[in-house]
Design an enzyme around this catalytic site. Structure first.
Site, PDB file in Angstrom:
ATOM      1  N   LYS A  38     -10.594  -6.731   9.501  1.00  0.00           N
ATOM      2  CA  LYS A  38      -9.426  -6.253  10.470  1.00  0.00           C
ATOM      3  C   LYS A  38      -9.288  -7.072  11.670  1.00  0.00           C
ATOM      4  CE  LYS A  38      -7.724  -2.782   7.739  1.00  0.00           C
ATOM      5  NZ  LYS A  38      -6.480  -2.800   7.508  1.00  0.00           N
ATOM      6  N   TYR A  44     -15.960  -4.740   7.045  1.00  0.00           N
ATOM      7  CA  TYR A  44     -14.687  -4.388   7.292  1.00  0.00           C
ATOM      8  C   TYR A  44     -14.040  -4.733   8.495  1.00  0.00           C
ATOM      9  CZ  TYR A  44     -11.158  -0.510   7.823  1.00  0.00           C
ATOM     10  OH  TYR A  44      -9.911   0.179   8.155  1.00  0.00           O
ATOM     11  N   GLY A  72       0.779  -1.036   0.245  1.00  0.00           N
ATOM     12  CA  GLY A  72       0.063   0.095  -0.116  1.00  0.00           C
ATOM     13  C   GLY A  72       0.825   1.178  -0.005  1.00  0.00           C
TER      14      GLY A  72
END
Length: 226
Positions: A140, A136, A11
């Site tokens: 995580k 999400y 990223g």
């Protein structure tokens, strides 16, 4: 650790990943960034390898011949929908990018990682649960199991594994249309977390002084957990 410190950072093209790459370069690391697009980083100690972390074959190809003393998995994406309108395709992509990519990265890089190596995964304070962000949060929160399991497995080699979990951070992902229905709450400190603050924490965890810190979740929340 080896004299030449080499970190693989996912990223790295924007946001927290880019901030981490820049901080490590400033600290004297060699950095290889993995991302779909090339970062705007001009440094002789930086190299970029194009990789789509949602595509295991693409990530496998990018890792060919790569060795590292540290792995920082900062790539991520957001999805925010309430029950009844969950985007299951995006949910599967989040699981692939956040969890499966982390597993593939570690599986390929750790066997050749020297004693004293480092792994840092980027989690989220949202992993504790947040309305409208269940898929999400689930992807995580899975990083806790990965990081603590790897920390226990790798401790005899002096390799530490930690999770860094920021609250709302001022990054392009914060403005992702996919989270339009679930806007972030401003932390009690009155501002968003800065990517450079997250990068500084990661840099410390990669330093020799952090050799006794492993299996931990460092939450950078600006008081949101109070």
């Amino acid at each position: 650790m080896e004299t030449t410190r080499h970190a693989v950072v996912t990223g790295a093209s924007s946001g927290i990943g880019e901030a981490i790459g820049r901080r490590l370069l400033a600290d004297g690391w060699q950095v290889t960034g993995l991302s779909r697009s090339a970062p705007a980083i001009a440094d002789p100690n930086f190299a970029h390898r194009a990789a789509d972390l949602a595509d295991p074959a693409s990530l496998e190809a990018a890792l060919d011949g790569l060795q590292a003393t540290a792995l920082v998995h900062a790539a991520g994406l957001m999805g925010a929908q309430p029950l009844g309108s969950l985007d299951h395709v995006r949910g599967a992509t989040m699981w692939q990018v956040h969890v499966q990519a982390a597993a593939l990265l570690a599986d390929r890089l750790v066997p050749a990682m020297p004693e004293g190596g480092r792994i840092v995964l980027l989690g989220s304070r949202t992993a504790q649960g947040a309305a409208g962000r269940s898929l999400y949060a689930a992807s995580k929160s899975a990083l806790t199991g990965l990081s603590r399991s790897w920390a226990a497995e790798l401790a005899p080699r002096g390799i530490t594994v930690n999770l860094v979990s920021p609250a709302a951070t001022d990054t392009p992902m914060l403005r992702d249309p996919a989270r339009a229905q679930s806007q972030p709450k401003l932390p009690p400190i009155g501002r968003l977390i800065r990517p450079e603050e997250v990068a500084a924490t990661v840099a410390f965890l990669l330093a020799p002084e952090a050799a006794a810190i492993t299996g931990q979740n460092i939450v950078i929340c600006g008081g949101s957990s109070l």
